[in-house]
Design a protein around this motif. Sequence first.
Motif, PDB file in Angstrom:
ATOM      1  N   GLU A 161       0.859  -1.125   0.071  1.00 36.80           N
ATOM      2  CA  GLU A 161       0.189  -0.047   0.129  1.00 36.80           C
ATOM      3  C   GLU A 161       0.851   1.276  -0.006  1.00 36.80           C
ATOM      4  O   GLU A 161       0.606   2.324  -0.658  1.00 36.80           O
ATOM      5  CB  GLU A 161      -0.871  -0.015   1.177  1.00 36.80           C
ATOM      6  N   PHE A 162       1.907   1.310   0.688  1.00 34.02           N
ATOM      7  CA  PHE A 162       2.929   2.361   0.942  1.00 34.02           C
ATOM      8  C   PHE A 162       3.230   2.688  -0.668  1.00 34.02           C
ATOM      9  O   PHE A 162       3.614   3.817  -1.001  1.00 34.02           O
ATOM     10  CB  PHE A 162       3.935   2.133   1.825  1.00 34.02           C
ATOM     11  N   GLU A 163       3.702   1.715  -1.071  1.00 31.14           N
ATOM     12  CA  GLU A 163       4.636   1.879  -2.643  1.00 31.14           C
ATOM     13  C   GLU A 163       3.381   2.420  -3.496  1.00 31.14           C
ATOM     14  O   GLU A 163       3.706   3.304  -4.390  1.00 31.14           O
ATOM     15  CB  GLU A 163       5.149   0.584  -3.048  1.00 31.14           C
ATOM     16  N   ALA A 164       2.152   1.844  -3.516  1.00 30.86           N
ATOM     17  CA  ALA A 164       1.244   2.600  -4.299  1.00 30.86           C
ATOM     18  C   ALA A 164       0.763   3.825  -3.987  1.00 30.86           C
ATOM     19  O   ALA A 164       0.594   4.599  -5.122  1.00 30.86           O
ATOM     20  CB  ALA A 164      -0.172   1.452  -4.126  1.00 30.86           C
ATOM     21  N   ILE A 165       0.755   4.160  -2.814  1.00 26.90           N
ATOM     22  CA  ILE A 165       0.670   5.854  -2.369  1.00 26.90           C
ATOM     23  C   ILE A 165       2.060   6.393  -3.069  1.00 26.90           C
ATOM     24  O   ILE A 165       1.548   7.474  -3.728  1.00 26.90           O
ATOM     25  CB  ILE A 165       0.471   5.826  -1.005  1.00 26.90           C
ATOM     26  N   CYS A 166       2.931   6.122  -2.898  1.00 24.18           N
ATOM     27  CA  CYS A 166       4.082   6.892  -3.479  1.00 24.18           C
ATOM     28  C   CYS A 166       4.204   6.842  -4.867  1.00 24.18           C
ATOM     29  O   CYS A 166       4.593   7.958  -5.354  1.00 24.18           O
ATOM     30  CB  CYS A 166       5.731   6.247  -2.812  1.00 24.18           C
ATOM     31  N   PRO A 194      -0.685  13.790   1.873  1.00 28.20           N
ATOM     32  CA  PRO A 194      -1.941  13.526   1.535  1.00 28.20           C
ATOM     33  C   PRO A 194      -2.687  12.742   2.533  1.00 28.20           C
ATOM     34  O   PRO A 194      -1.942  12.000   3.132  1.00 28.20           O
ATOM     35  CB  PRO A 194      -1.819  12.579   0.034  1.00 28.20           C
ATOM     36  N   GLU A 195      -3.902  12.950   2.729  1.00 26.77           N
ATOM     37  CA  GLU A 195      -4.518  12.179   3.833  1.00 26.77           C
ATOM     38  C   GLU A 195      -4.351  10.561   3.517  1.00 26.77           C
ATOM     39  O   GLU A 195      -4.423  10.054   4.499  1.00 26.77           O
ATOM     40  CB  GLU A 195      -5.953  12.554   3.787  1.00 26.77           C
ATOM     41  N   ARG A 196      -4.464  10.107   2.372  1.00 28.67           N
ATOM     42  CA  ARG A 196      -4.274   8.823   2.296  1.00 28.67           C
ATOM     43  C   ARG A 196      -2.971   8.333   2.794  1.00 28.67           C
ATOM     44  O   ARG A 196      -3.075   7.049   3.334  1.00 28.67           O
ATOM     45  CB  ARG A 196      -4.427   8.447   0.859  1.00 28.67           C
ATOM     46  N   LEU A 197      -1.979   9.070   2.698  1.00 28.04           N
ATOM     47  CA  LEU A 197      -0.595   8.648   3.185  1.00 28.04           C
ATOM     48  C   LEU A 197      -0.655   8.825   4.798  1.00 28.04           C
ATOM     49  O   LEU A 197      -0.078   7.834   5.518  1.00 28.04           O
ATOM     50  CB  LEU A 197       0.493   9.324   2.863  1.00 28.04           C
ATOM     51  N   VAL A 198      -1.132   9.991   5.205  1.00 23.56           N
ATOM     52  CA  VAL A 198      -1.298  10.060   6.643  1.00 23.56           C
ATOM     53  C   VAL A 198      -2.264   9.025   7.423  1.00 23.56           C
ATOM     54  O   VAL A 198      -1.841   8.511   8.462  1.00 23.56           O
ATOM     55  CB  VAL A 198      -2.124  11.671   7.126  1.00 23.56           C
ATOM     56  N   ALA A 199      -3.440   8.562   6.759  1.00 20.68           N
ATOM     57  CA  ALA A 199      -4.217   7.630   7.177  1.00 20.68           C
ATOM     58  C   ALA A 199      -3.347   6.068   7.453  1.00 20.68           C
ATOM     59  O   ALA A 199      -3.698   5.496   8.467  1.00 20.68           O
ATOM     60  CB  ALA A 199      -5.416   7.302   6.766  1.00 20.68           C
ATOM     61  N   ASP A 208       0.751  15.269  13.392  1.00 20.69           N
ATOM     62  CA  ASP A 208       1.425  16.544  13.425  1.00 20.69           C
ATOM     63  C   ASP A 208       2.352  16.540  12.122  1.00 20.69           C
ATOM     64  O   ASP A 208       2.645  17.582  11.588  1.00 20.69           O
ATOM     65  CB  ASP A 208       2.255  16.460  14.679  1.00 20.69           C
ATOM     66  N   TRP A 209       2.657  15.299  11.528  1.00 21.45           N
ATOM     67  CA  TRP A 209       3.631  15.218  10.494  1.00 21.45           C
ATOM     68  C   TRP A 209       2.990  15.882   9.026  1.00 21.45           C
ATOM     69  O   TRP A 209       3.568  16.055   8.242  1.00 21.45           O
ATOM     70  CB  TRP A 209       3.931  13.935  10.084  1.00 21.45           C
ATOM     71  N   ASN A 210       1.654  16.088   9.191  1.00 24.96           N
ATOM     72  CA  ASN A 210       0.911  16.790   8.086  1.00 24.96           C
ATOM     73  C   ASN A 210       0.960  18.427   8.189  1.00 24.96           C
ATOM     74  O   ASN A 210       0.493  18.872   7.104  1.00 24.96           O
ATOM     75  CB  ASN A 210      -0.493  16.292   8.031  1.00 24.96           C
ATOM     76  N   VAL A 211       1.529  18.996   9.133  1.00 23.69           N
ATOM     77  CA  VAL A 211       1.384  20.397   9.162  1.00 23.69           C
ATOM     78  C   VAL A 211       2.989  20.732   8.834  1.00 23.69           C
ATOM     79  O   VAL A 211       4.054  20.278   9.324  1.00 23.69           O
ATOM     80  CB  VAL A 211       1.522  20.739  10.735  1.00 23.69           C
ATOM     81  N   ILE A 212       2.888  21.594   7.644  1.00 26.23           N
ATOM     82  CA  ILE A 212       4.107  22.190   7.014  1.00 26.23           C
ATOM     83  C   ILE A 212       4.591  23.342   8.237  1.00 26.23           C
ATOM     84  O   ILE A 212       3.962  24.167   8.566  1.00 26.23           O
ATOM     85  CB  ILE A 212       4.030  22.750   5.832  1.00 26.23           C
TER      86      ILE A 212
END
Length: 92
Positions: free
Chosen positions: A19-24, A61-66, A85-89
């Motif tokens: 799944e991680f590779e698909a998201i990437c 992306p939310e998909r990666l965060v989730a 918190d990783w989603n915050v720039i």
Amino acid sequence: MASSTSTSVEVRSQAFQTEFEAICRDIQGSVLPNILTPWADDDGTATDSCVLGPSIDGGMPERLVAHLKNNLVNHSAFDGGDFQDWNVIRPQ
């Protein structure tokens, strides 16, 4: 003979990696390779700050965060113990 625990870990690890590779692959065009990227406010106004990259255009992306949040066991190394918190720039 592998134990059922190690087999379970291997299966979950493979599912995570797939799944991680698909998201990437899906976000590949959104990755900004610049080491320093000028920071702009949400309305697009330029600032004197920069983001240390590489970074993802539009934030993580939310998909990666989730996917990461749902598959992490120990969040204690992240700010306040919350992976979100990783989603915050953060400007540097």
